[in-house]
Design a protein around this motif. Structure first.
Motif: not given
Ligand SMILES: [Zn+2]
Length: 128
Positions: A90-113
């Motif tokens: 369950l922790w592994m599933v949770f970690a993958v889900a959180v990672s997928l949730l953050f992908v767009r934000h990480a890419y967007s903030f990386w491009l912005g910064i």
């Protein structure tokens, strides 16, 4: 080129918009990005491996969230009767889900910064 205000860049990144014009969308699918801004033509892929930093940011944010929640969960050791293997799964599933949730934000903030640090002009004209 003048450096745009950081507040403006963060606002545009939070809304997944082009850091240059603030109008063009970054994503055309769930995780698929446009090659360049549909409004102003700013390249979203200025060089090979550009988003490696975004992946590292995503990894760090995911790790921070998962480890924090895991440590908080230790305060409630008898919360569930699941086996250790089930909890690990369950922790592994949770970690993958959180990672997928953050992908767009990480890419967007990386491009912005990156745009904030090294402002650049679109190399192609706006809409054809
Ligand atoms: Zn744009």
């Amino acid at each position: 080129m003048l450096r745009p205000p950081l507040r403006q860049i963060v606002h545009r990144a939070a809304h997944w918009r082009c850091p240059h014009c603030g109008q063009g969308r970054l994503f055309r699918g769930i995780f698929r990005m446009f090659p360049r801004c549909p409004e102003c033509g700013l390249s979203y892929f200025p060089e090979q491996g550009y988003y490696l930093g975004a992946m590292i940011v995503n990894y760090a944010a995911t790790t921070a969230v998962v480890v924090t929640i895991f440590l908080l969960s230790l305060l409630f050791p008898d919360f569930t009767t699941l086996s250790t293997n089930s909890k690990v799964f369950l922790w592994m599933v949770f970690a993958v889900a959180v990672s997928l949730l953050f992908v767009r934000h990480a890419y967007s903030f990386w491009l912005g910064i990156d745009f904030w640090i090294k402002p650049r002009q679109p190399d192609l004209p706006a809409k054809e």
